[in-house]
Design a protein around this motif. Structure first.
Motif, short mmCIF file in Angstrom:
data_model
loop_
_atom_site.label_atom_id
_atom_site.label_comp_id
_atom_site.label_asym_id
_atom_site.label_seq_id
_atom_site.Cartn_x
_atom_site.Cartn_y
_atom_site.Cartn_z
N ASP A 114 34.10 38.73 42.55
CA ASP A 114 34.19 40.21 42.50
C ASP A 114 35.37 40.65 41.64
OD1 ASP A 114 32.08 40.98 43.95
OD2 ASP A 114 33.18 41.38 45.82
N THR A 115 36.52 40.07 41.92
CA THR A 115 37.74 40.44 41.19
C THR A 115 37.63 40.03 39.72
OG1 THR A 115 39.01 40.23 43.20
CG2 THR A 115 40.26 40.16 41.17
N LYS A 158 35.45 42.53 37.94
CA LYS A 158 36.15 43.81 37.78
C LYS A 158 37.20 43.71 36.67
CE LYS A 158 36.60 45.06 42.25
NZ LYS A 158 37.50 45.07 43.39
N ARG A 159 37.99 42.63 36.72
CA ARG A 159 39.11 42.53 35.77
C ARG A 159 38.66 42.22 34.35
NH1 ARG A 159 43.62 39.07 39.17
NH2 ARG A 159 43.95 40.63 40.79
N THR A 185 38.30 35.75 43.70
CA THR A 185 36.85 35.77 43.96
C THR A 185 36.10 36.29 42.72
OG1 THR A 185 36.99 38.01 44.81
CG2 THR A 185 37.14 36.23 46.44
N GLU A 218 54.01 40.84 44.78
CA GLU A 218 53.81 40.09 46.04
C GLU A 218 53.57 38.60 45.75
OE1 GLU A 218 51.83 43.61 48.85
OE2 GLU A 218 50.55 42.40 47.57
N ASP A 232 43.41 38.10 45.41
CA ASP A 232 42.60 39.33 45.22
C ASP A 232 43.28 40.62 45.66
OD1 ASP A 232 39.61 38.50 44.49
OD2 ASP A 232 40.55 37.00 45.74
N GLU A 233 43.84 40.59 46.87
CA GLU A 233 44.39 41.84 47.42
C GLU A 233 45.88 41.99 47.16
OE1 GLU A 233 42.23 43.86 48.72
OE2 GLU A 233 40.57 42.43 48.67
N LYS A 234 46.45 41.11 46.38
CA LYS A 234 47.91 41.12 46.23
C LYS A 234 48.36 41.67 44.88
CE LYS A 234 48.73 37.21 49.33
NZ LYS A 234 47.36 36.65 49.48
N THR A 235 49.53 42.31 44.89
CA THR A 235 50.10 42.78 43.63
C THR A 235 50.82 41.60 42.96
OG1 THR A 235 52.23 43.34 44.61
CG2 THR A 235 50.55 45.07 44.63
#
Ligand code: S3P
Length: 170
Positions: A108-109, A112-113, A106, A160, A154-157
């Motif tokens: 947002d990510t 941020k990154r 997304t 993962e 987005d929410e994954k390492t």
């Protein structure tokens, strides 16, 4: 065990390189990155290529790199620049080249990154979020069309995501 190349596509900041390197380490396959191949061949950074030769030239070079990879026989993990799948010709070449995996991210990510990043000519200036949103809205359907698998990252390492890719390979 993979029997074809694994190719990671997606937007800038999706983690194509980190995931590709981790997946390559885990499988023992070599890792290549099309941006890096282009920089090495031109002895110039991507930013300089955009600035001095223009985006169209860069896009031509991306197609050339795909053709070169298609002529090679050893299996690899390949991360491609975020804009490479935009050309229809490149999407056809990607499909021939191997299993295409779309890492979906997304805005947002991305923001941020890539805060403070100066290496992506398309995301410079004061309106990075708006630009990312605009580009994502245009590109996401194209990425989806180019890939056989989509992973929301987005929410994954990294681990993962690597495990999910391996599940796809089974
Ligand atoms: C681009 C993405 C970049 C690089 C160039 C253009 C794009 O690669 O190829 O700056 O059009 O999305 P990454 O996706 O590896 O950042």
């Amino acid at each position: 065990m993979s029997t074809e190349n694994v190719i990671l596509i997606g937007f800038m900041g999706a983690g194509k390189t980190s995931v590709g390197q981790a997946y390559a380490r885990k499988t023992g396959l070599p890792f290549v990155d099309t941006d890096q191949m282009i920089e090495e061949e031109a002895s110039m950074t991507i930013s300089d290529i955009f600035r001095l030769k223009g985006e169209d030239y860069f896009r031509e070079t991306e197609t050339g790199v795909l053709k070169k990879l298609l002529s090679e026989e050893d299996l690899k993990v390949i991360s491609v620049g975020g804009g490479l799948p935009l050309r229809e010709e490149n999407r056809a070449l990607l499909k021939k080249l191997g299993k295409v995996i779309f890492l979906q991210v997304t805005a947002d990510t991305v923001v941020k990154r890539l805060k403070g990043d100066t290496t992506r000519p398309l995301l410079q200036g004061n309106h990075v979020r708006e630009r990312a949103e605009e580009l994502l809205a245009f590109r996401n359907p194209i990425y989806r069309q180019a890939a056989s698998v989509t992973i929301a990252v987005d929410e994954k390492t990294v681990d993962e995501i690597v495990n999910l890719i391996q599940t796809e390979e089974e």
